[in-house]
Design a protein around this motif. Structure first.
Motif, PDB file in Angstrom:
ATOM      1  N   GLU A 220       0.835  -1.204   0.000  1.00 26.41           N
ATOM      2  CA  GLU A 220       0.000   0.000   0.000  1.00 26.41           C
ATOM      3  C   GLU A 220       0.870   1.254   0.000  1.00 26.41           C
ATOM      4  OE1 GLU A 220      -4.117  -1.372   2.226  1.00 26.41           O
ATOM      5  OE2 GLU A 220      -2.399  -0.800   3.462  1.00 26.41           O
ATOM      6  N   ASN A 221       1.931   1.239   0.781  1.00 28.10           N
ATOM      7  CA  ASN A 221       2.821   2.409   0.811  1.00 28.10           C
ATOM      8  C   ASN A 221       3.466   2.655  -0.550  1.00 28.10           C
ATOM      9  OD1 ASN A 221       2.454   3.333   3.422  1.00 28.10           O
ATOM     10  ND2 ASN A 221       4.004   1.992   4.289  1.00 28.10           N
ATOM     11  N   THR A 222       3.803   1.586  -1.248  1.00 27.84           N
ATOM     12  CA  THR A 222       4.347   1.724  -2.605  1.00 27.84           C
ATOM     13  C   THR A 222       3.319   2.345  -3.535  1.00 27.84           C
ATOM     14  OG1 THR A 222       5.799  -0.205  -2.300  1.00 27.84           O
ATOM     15  CG2 THR A 222       5.318   0.469  -4.568  1.00 27.84           C
ATOM     16  N   ALA A 223       2.066   1.891  -3.389  1.00 22.71           N
ATOM     17  CA  ALA A 223       0.975   2.452  -4.209  1.00 22.71           C
ATOM     18  C   ALA A 223       0.743   3.930  -3.882  1.00 22.71           C
ATOM     19  CB  ALA A 223      -0.303   1.650  -3.991  1.00 22.71           C
ATOM     20  N   PHE A 224       0.873   4.290  -2.608  1.00 23.56           N
ATOM     21  CA  PHE A 224       0.737   5.702  -2.220  1.00 23.56           C
ATOM     22  C   PHE A 224       1.789   6.546  -2.934  1.00 23.56           C
ATOM     23  CE2 PHE A 224      -0.929   4.220   2.159  1.00 23.56           C
ATOM     24  CZ  PHE A 224      -2.231   4.184   1.696  1.00 23.56           C
ATOM     25  N   GLN A 225       3.019   6.043  -2.941  1.00 21.44           N
ATOM     26  CA  GLN A 225       4.109   6.793  -3.565  1.00 21.44           C
ATOM     27  C   GLN A 225       3.833   7.040  -5.047  1.00 21.44           C
ATOM     28  OE1 GLN A 225       6.554   8.192  -2.051  1.00 21.44           O
ATOM     29  NE2 GLN A 225       7.359   6.960  -0.388  1.00 21.44           N
ATOM     30  N   VAL A 226       3.263   6.039  -5.725  1.00 24.14           N
ATOM     31  CA  VAL A 226       2.940   6.181  -7.144  1.00 24.14           C
ATOM     32  C   VAL A 226       1.910   7.301  -7.350  1.00 24.14           C
ATOM     33  CG1 VAL A 226       1.860   5.054  -9.130  1.00 24.14           C
ATOM     34  CG2 VAL A 226       3.504   3.793  -7.723  1.00 24.14           C
ATOM     35  N   VAL A 227       0.856   7.287  -6.546  1.00 25.90           N
ATOM     36  CA  VAL A 227      -0.195   8.294  -6.678  1.00 25.90           C
ATOM     37  C   VAL A 227       0.342   9.676  -6.311  1.00 25.90           C
ATOM     38  CG1 VAL A 227      -2.481   9.032  -5.883  1.00 25.90           C
ATOM     39  CG2 VAL A 227      -2.030   6.616  -6.273  1.00 25.90           C
ATOM     40  N   LEU A 228       1.178   9.752  -5.287  1.00 27.35           N
ATOM     41  CA  LEU A 228       1.768  11.036  -4.912  1.00 27.35           C
ATOM     42  C   LEU A 228       2.596  11.612  -6.064  1.00 27.35           C
ATOM     43  CD1 LEU A 228       2.915  10.267  -1.246  1.00 27.35           C
ATOM     44  CD2 LEU A 228       1.058  11.797  -1.926  1.00 27.35           C
ATOM     45  N   ASN A 229       3.348  10.759  -6.744  1.00 29.11           N
ATOM     46  CA  ASN A 229       4.138  11.219  -7.885  1.00 29.11           C
ATOM     47  C   ASN A 229       3.234  11.701  -9.019  1.00 29.11           C
ATOM     48  OD1 ASN A 229       6.531  10.605  -6.585  1.00 29.11           O
ATOM     49  ND2 ASN A 229       6.704   8.577  -7.483  1.00 29.11           N
ATOM     50  N   GLN A 230       2.136  10.988  -9.239  1.00 27.53           N
ATOM     51  CA  GLN A 230       1.193  11.398 -10.284  1.00 27.53           C
ATOM     52  C   GLN A 230       0.564  12.754  -9.952  1.00 27.53           C
ATOM     53  OE1 GLN A 230      -1.307   7.916 -10.133  1.00 27.53           O
ATOM     54  NE2 GLN A 230      -0.264   6.933 -11.848  1.00 27.53           N
ATOM     55  N   ILE A 231       0.216  12.934  -8.695  1.00 29.86           N
ATOM     56  CA  ILE A 231      -0.364  14.218  -8.270  1.00 29.86           C
ATOM     57  C   ILE A 231       0.649  15.337  -8.471  1.00 29.86           C
ATOM     58  CG2 ILE A 231      -1.162  15.538  -6.256  1.00 29.86           C
ATOM     59  CD1 ILE A 231      -2.458  12.958  -5.232  1.00 29.86           C
ATOM     60  N   GLN A 232       1.890  15.073  -8.122  1.00 30.52           N
ATOM     61  CA  GLN A 232       2.942  16.083  -8.284  1.00 30.52           C
ATOM     62  C   GLN A 232       3.088  16.485  -9.747  1.00 30.52           C
ATOM     63  OE1 GLN A 232       4.764  18.700  -6.832  1.00 30.52           O
ATOM     64  NE2 GLN A 232       5.229  17.159  -5.261  1.00 30.52           N
ATOM     65  N   GLN A 233       3.065  15.516 -10.648  1.00 32.42           N
ATOM     66  CA  GLN A 233       3.194  15.799 -12.081  1.00 32.42           C
ATOM     67  C   GLN A 233       1.996  16.600 -12.599  1.00 32.42           C
ATOM     68  OE1 GLN A 233       3.685  11.947 -13.872  1.00 32.42           O
ATOM     69  NE2 GLN A 233       5.673  11.583 -12.908  1.00 32.42           N
ATOM     70  N   LEU A 234       0.787  16.222 -12.148  1.00 30.88           N
ATOM     71  CA  LEU A 234      -0.414  16.928 -12.584  1.00 30.88           C
ATOM     72  C   LEU A 234      -0.433  18.368 -12.072  1.00 30.88           C
ATOM     73  CD1 LEU A 234      -3.025  14.065 -12.081  1.00 30.88           C
ATOM     74  CD2 LEU A 234      -2.411  15.139 -14.266  1.00 30.88           C
ATOM     75  N   LEU A 235       0.052  18.567 -10.866  1.00 34.63           N
ATOM     76  CA  LEU A 235       0.127  19.926 -10.322  1.00 34.63           C
ATOM     77  C   LEU A 235       1.066  20.793 -11.152  1.00 34.63           C
ATOM     78  CD1 LEU A 235       0.163  19.788  -6.409  1.00 34.63           C
ATOM     79  CD2 LEU A 235      -1.206  21.296  -7.850  1.00 34.63           C
ATOM     80  N   GLN A 236       2.195  20.224 -11.545  1.00 32.85           N
ATOM     81  CA  GLN A 236       3.152  20.971 -12.359  1.00 32.85           C
ATOM     82  C   GLN A 236       2.540  21.340 -13.714  1.00 32.85           C
ATOM     83  OE1 GLN A 236       6.653  18.514 -12.521  1.00 32.85           O
ATOM     84  NE2 GLN A 236       7.162  18.839 -10.363  1.00 32.85           N
ATOM     85  N   LEU A 237       1.810  20.404 -14.309  1.00 27.59           N
ATOM     86  CA  LEU A 237       1.145  20.673 -15.581  1.00 27.59           C
ATOM     87  C   LEU A 237       0.095  21.762 -15.415  1.00 27.59           C
ATOM     88  CD1 LEU A 237       0.642  17.051 -16.982  1.00 27.59           C
ATOM     89  CD2 LEU A 237       2.194  18.806 -17.868  1.00 27.59           C
ATOM     90  N   LEU A 238      -0.639  21.707 -14.308  1.00 21.71           N
ATOM     91  CA  LEU A 238      -1.705  22.668 -14.066  1.00 21.71           C
ATOM     92  C   LEU A 238      -1.143  24.069 -13.826  1.00 21.71           C
ATOM     93  CD1 LEU A 238      -4.793  22.515 -13.945  1.00 21.71           C
ATOM     94  CD2 LEU A 238      -4.628  22.295 -11.469  1.00 21.71           C
ATOM     95  N   GLU A 239       0.027  24.138 -13.221  1.00 21.89           N
ATOM     96  CA  GLU A 239       0.675  25.434 -12.989  1.00 21.89           C
ATOM     97  C   GLU A 239       1.145  26.059 -14.301  1.00 21.89           C
ATOM     98  OE1 GLU A 239       2.430  24.725  -8.453  1.00 21.89           O
ATOM     99  OE2 GLU A 239       3.540  23.998 -10.207  1.00 21.89           O
ATOM    100  N   GLU A 240       1.449  25.181 -15.278  1.00 27.98           N
ATOM    101  CA  GLU A 240       1.876  25.668 -16.589  1.00 27.98           C
ATOM    102  C   GLU A 240       0.694  25.982 -17.492  1.00 27.98           C
ATOM    103  OE1 GLU A 240       4.307  22.534 -18.001  1.00 27.98           O
ATOM    104  OE2 GLU A 240       5.825  22.757 -16.421  1.00 27.98           O
ATOM    105  N   ASP A 241      -0.391  25.209 -17.341  1.00 29.84           N
ATOM    106  CA  ASP A 241      -1.555  25.370 -18.207  1.00 29.84           C
ATOM    107  C   ASP A 241      -2.815  25.013 -17.419  1.00 29.84           C
ATOM    108  OD1 ASP A 241      -3.469  25.473 -20.159  1.00 29.84           O
ATOM    109  OD2 ASP A 241      -2.684  23.785 -21.326  1.00 29.84           O
ATOM    110  N   SER A 242      -3.656  26.001 -17.137  1.00 31.27           N
ATOM    111  CA  SER A 242      -4.850  25.774 -16.317  1.00 31.27           C
ATOM    112  C   SER A 242      -5.945  25.084 -17.129  1.00 31.27           C
ATOM    113  CB  SER A 242      -5.359  27.103 -15.743  1.00 31.27           C
ATOM    114  OG  SER A 242      -5.614  28.012 -16.804  1.00 31.27           O
TER     115      SER A 242
END
Length: 406
Positions: A98-120
């Motif tokens: 489960e902790n490994t799965a959390f890390q995957v989702v956290l990384n995905q959220i981080q990437q999506l946030l970066q994309l959203l900061e560049e393009d809303s």
């Protein structure tokens, strides 16, 4: 024997070592300090002290513990042997997966946030919201830790570490709720979402490290095989996070475990006849109520078995039997719980009721004090009922029986 985590002298020495490492101390000097103060300390006690330092008000950070763990590992010659390799359906392996799965989702959220900061882009915002809500399954992970791991830790005398970790869990829950509230606001404020997410991610990742580097190793040194079997058997009641539960169960059913106090043949019921033990059990397990009994010493002693634990309104599992009722509740609600217990014990009030809405149902809870005919306090009865059906009763009075299918 006094638990090592409460040895003030040792705790101070460990804190000094941690601060020394923070300031860039060498491995050679670390080894000298460590052997001077901790050469005769059990690995379990060293882990317990780290748990106390990281969760208490000692000025120790997670980075300090990580550096200590790294240096300690360089000095240790321990190697993995076959008995250390756990099967995939072991609770420890499930927790780590489960902790490994959390890390995957956290990384995905981080990437999506970066994309959203560049393009809303609205589509990116929707995907980000979906991932954040999906991450909410960590509640199942934390509930298993608090309701299955902690009761067993307490039986071995490690009460304080469980409470300090639970407080940190509650803080992480609060940070997550703040993040959820921010992500659904319209219009979306990306800067505020980033701020909320950063605060949550930091403490959430620290808990992942804490679980894998400290908490799970403590449990592996303390728990017996029977303890792990009980955890595995009761985990379905709380659910899993981001992964499917194990297909094969390695634990016996609760009924198959031995009981030191076999039931009497009959239970005499004053003023209303008598029932055999089996009859009383069937009646209790067929009432439309979830019943819990806490004895006069504040120990959780009994709950009826009316449905699978995963379907209960308030989940109870056998691992909680014998647990002090104060430890069954989150630290944030402890004062309220203890006030109710005190008032029921002293007779200031004979019962207390409350109700709330959960999963589309109205749940009604009553706490009632029990005294014998001599006025001696025996314990507290809690009964929980789904009262949603009462709101759905038809307006006309129903007097006849339901028609049976022919």
């Amino acid at each position: 024997m006094l638990n090592m985590q409460f040895d003030i002298k040792r705790m101070s020495a460990l804190k000094e070592i941690l601060l020394y490492i923070r300031d860039g101390g060498s491995l050679e000097a670390f080894q000298i300090h460590y052997e001077q103060h901790f050469n005769d300390v059990r690995p379990l006690d060293l882990l317990l002290m780290q748990l106390e330092l990281i969760n208490g008000d000692y000025g120790v950070t997670m980075e300090d513990i990580k550096k200590f763990s790294s240096m300690h590992a360089q000095l240790s010659s321990q190697s993995l042997n076959e008995k250390d390799i756990l099967p995939a359906n072991h609770p420890v392996q499930i927790f780590k997966a489960e902790n490994t799965a959390f890390q995957v989702v956290l990384n995905q959220i981080q990437q999506l946030l970066q994309l959203l900061e560049e393009d809303s882009d609205q589509a990116i915002g929707d995907e980000l919201t979906e991932h954040i809500f999906h991450l909410g399954e960590f509640h199942n992970h934390y509930n298993r830790k608090e309701k299955l791991f902690f009761p067993i830790m307490e039986r071995y005398g490690h009460i304080a570490p469980a409470r300090t970790v639970w407080r940190k869990d509650d803080r992480i829950r609060a940070l997550y709720q703040a993040l959820k509230k921010q992500i659904v606001r319209v219009p979306l404020d990306v800067e505020r979402v980033r701020m909320r997410y950063t605060a949550f991610e930091k403490e959430f990742k620290e808990m992942i490290f804490q679980e894998e580097a400290i908490i799970l190793p403590i449990l592996q040194k303390v728990f017996s095989e029977a303890d792990w079997l009980a955890v595995a058997n009761e985990s379905d009641a709380f659910g899993y996070a981001l992964i499917d539960g194990p297909e094969e169960k390695c634990a016996p059913t609760f009924e198959e475990q031995t009981n030191d106090t076999p039931p009497a043949e009959n239970l005499v019921m004053g003023g209303g006849g008598y029932l055999t033990t089996k009859e009383a059990q069937l009646i209790l397990n067929n009432l439309p109520l979830e019943i819990t009994f806490v004895d006069k010493n504040d120990l959780f002693k009994y709950f009826n078995d009316i449905t699978d634990a995963s379907e209960m309104m308030l989940v109870r599992t056998p691992s909680s039997i014998g647990r002090n009722v104060a430890n069954c509740h989150p630290p944030k609600s402890l004062m309220k719980v203890m006030t109710i217990i005190r008032d029921l014990k002293t007779g200031r009030r004979t019962s207390e009721s409350m109700w709330f809405k959960m999963k589309g149902k109205y749940i009604h809870i009553t706490y009632k004090s029990l005294f014998n005919d001599k006025g001696e306090f025996l314990g507290i009865l809690e009964y929980v009922q789904d009262i949603q059906p009462f709101f759905e009763l038809p307006s006309e009075v129903k007097m006849g029986l339901s028609e049976l299918e022919k």
